[in-house]
Design an enzyme around this catalytic site. Structure first.
Site, PDB file in Angstrom:
ATOM      1  N   GLU A 171      37.538  40.112  60.603  1.00 55.93           N
ATOM      2  CA  GLU A 171      38.566  39.868  59.590  1.00 55.93           C
ATOM      3  C   GLU A 171      38.566  41.084  58.688  1.00 55.93           C
ATOM      4  O   GLU A 171      37.561  41.375  58.036  1.00 55.93           O
ATOM      5  CB  GLU A 171      38.259  38.598  58.813  1.00 55.93           C
ATOM      6  CG  GLU A 171      39.353  38.235  57.810  1.00 55.93           C
ATOM      7  CD  GLU A 171      38.778  37.709  56.522  1.00 55.93           C
ATOM      8  OE1 GLU A 171      38.982  38.372  55.484  1.00 55.93           O
ATOM      9  OE2 GLU A 171      38.131  36.658  56.548  1.00 55.93           O
TER      10      GLU A 171
ATOM     11  N   CYS B 295      39.942  37.951  50.319  1.00 51.25           N
ATOM     12  CA  CYS B 295      40.750  38.441  51.439  1.00 51.25           C
ATOM     13  C   CYS B 295      42.129  37.805  51.447  1.00 51.25           C
ATOM     14  O   CYS B 295      43.053  38.325  52.083  1.00 51.25           O
ATOM     15  CB  CYS B 295      40.041  38.174  52.761  1.00 51.25           C
ATOM     16  SG  CYS B 295      39.355  36.516  52.905  1.00 51.25           S
TER      17      CYS B 295
END
Length: 503
Positions: free
Chosen positions: A260, A297
């Protein structure tokens, strides 16, 4: 009590060199650097543990994962104290993150007991079928082997030592080697002590889990290239993740790298929602943008707002809300420096106008917001690069067609949000097919910060949000990353354990 050591296959060991932590408050502590020899020892032990751990009854493996959760909870105050000093994150945030960490461990324990993740499929033999007989065929998902996991800088608990990657890999039956993040080595070690206690209490092979601290890159590179590592879980920057991804792909036997990496999580404000509640949306965006100093994020780094007076009012509301935000401590000096550098890059583009923001010294950050027209946004793709921290760009779209063009130009995202009311259904309907191809999670009338740990959650997206958008690092489907299908043809039932037998 902090040992200042690695855990390798049940043994606490020191290193040949050390590094100092860089806490936001308090005295730095000394931790050992790893080595290729330690990686070899940890991965070899993981391979030795694999057969017994993969064959462990699901109920026993679930009990082991539950025990890890219990041991982490038992160290709650110690964890909070250490994480407060190392990261500067608020106490409530850290306590909530600890709850999420143990919650996802228990979710996976419950998930594997149910057995649905095995995805068992069976058709019986038809020996008399013409023109050729059909064999007995049975498919079941099986663990892949030892998994390397990298701790994340921004989540010292939920995406680190015993975070979602570790929890899902252990649930799948895969031993884990964690490369700790140097931003919070003490927090990582306390969690390791909890895992070590659970291993001993449950009589699990000690090779099932190892933890290696390191402040450089050699250990990380060697770990992902080790021939016994079957897969990698990573949360971090695009540059570091892409470098490790390339190493995994260049191996003699390539392996999956579940990274990620980066996302700007666009929020599209549609006309009716803007007219009805533009001020609330502006204030809500400001709160989401600055949550945790913007170090999520899922931080909503771009807000797409129709041009015009109503949009101007939303922007004013957002700036007014941001003015009330005090400087916030960032996770590390390096992250704070990267934040300032990213803001400077936006400013030097010459396309965006700075609406709000002051530079802070050292490890602190204040919100920074730029604005740009839709035309200029499309002409300057550098404005779509993630700046990790409380920085955002407000894009003023001339009309619905330009808003669709902005959506089409997006890179892969973790999330995309629609602020919409009932009168916006037609516009939303035209955007959703575009956003489905851009993001792993589409949100209506909310903000993307906050990821529910639950079965249906998806936390991934097309590159560069993640390197494998068919997977997810949150939710029960995260376990699939560390499993592969095996078909058993005409295998006698007595050769198959309980999990491997057809229902």
């Amino acid at each position: 009590m902090i040992k200042g050591q690695h855990l390798v296959a049940g043994d606490w060991v020191s290193g040949d060199s050390t590094f100092e932590s860089s806490p936001s408050t308090g005295k730095p502590l000394v931790y050992p650097n790893g080595s290729t020899a330690l990686v070899d020892a940890a991965v070899t032990a993981a391979e030795a543990a694999f057969a017994s751990f993969a064959a462990m009854p699901r109920t026993d493996r679930a009990a082991f994962i539950e025990r890890i959760a219990d041991e982490i909870e038992a160290r709650g105050d110690e964890l909070t104290e250490m994480a407060l000093a190392e990261t500067g994150l608020p106490q409530a945030r850290l306590e909530g993150e600890r709850g999420r960490t143990v919650g996802q461990l228990r979710m996976f324990a419950e998930h594997i007991v149910k057995g649905d993740y095995l995805d068992r499929r069976h058709i019986g033999a038809l020996p008399d079928r013409e023109p050729i007989p059909r064999p007995d065929l049975y498919l079941v998902m099986r663990p892949m082997g030892p998994v390397a996991v990298f701790g994340a800088s921004n989540f010292p608990l939920a995406f680190s030592t015993a975070g979602g990657d570790t929890a899902s890999a252990l649930a799948a039956g895969c031993p884990v080697i964690v490369k700790g993040h140097p931003a919070h080595p003490g927090t990582g070690e306390i969690v390791v002590q909890a895992i070590d206690a659970a291993i001993k209490a449950c009589g699990v092979h000690p090779g099932v889990f190892s933890f290696i601290q390191d402040s450089g890159i050699e250990v990380a590179q060697y770990l992902v290239q080790h021939p016994l590592i079957a897969a990698v879980g990573f949360t971090g920057s695009l540059a570091a993740g892409r470098a490790l991804f390339d190493l995994c792909a260049a191996r003699d036997v390539p392996i999956p790298f579940y990274g990620e990496l980066g996302s700007i999580n666009p929020v599209f404000v549609l006309e009716q929602a803007l007219a009805n509640r533009g001020t609330d949306i502006g204030q809500g965006w400001a709160g989401s943008l600055t949550l945790g100093a913007g170090q999520f994020c899922t931080n909503p780094g771009v807000l797409i707002v129709p041009a015009g007076e109503a949009g101007d009012q939303l922007v004013t509301a957002a700036i007014d809300a941001l003015q009330a935000i005090d400087p916030q401590v960032m996770l590390t000096d390096g992250i704070a420096n990267a934040f300032r550098s990213g803001v400077a890059d936006w400013e030097s583009s010459g396309a965006a106008k700075k609406l709000f923001g002051e530079e802070c010294a050292a490890r602190e950050a204040t919100p920074v917001v730029f604005t740009v027209s839709g035309v200029e946004w499309l002409a300057h793709p550098e404005l779509a690069e993630e700046v990790f921290g409380p920085a955002g760009v407000i894009v003023r779209a001339a009309d619905s067609e330009e808003m669709q063009a902005i959506a089409e130009a997006l890179h892969g995202q973790l999330t995309a949000t629609l602020q919409m009311d009932s009168g916006d259904a037609a516009a939303a309907r035209s955007l959703i097919p575009i956003l489905e191809r851009k993001a792993g999670r589409i949100i209506a009338n909310g903000f993307p910060t906050g990821v529910e740990v639950a079965d249906p959650m998806v936390h991934s997206g097309p590159y560069p949000a993640s390197t494998n958008f068919g997977a997810s690092s949150v939710g029960s489907i995260a376990i699939r990353r560390f499993l592969r299908p095996v078909c058993y043809q005409d295998i006698p039932a007595e050769l198959l354990n309980e999990d491997l037998r057809p229902d």
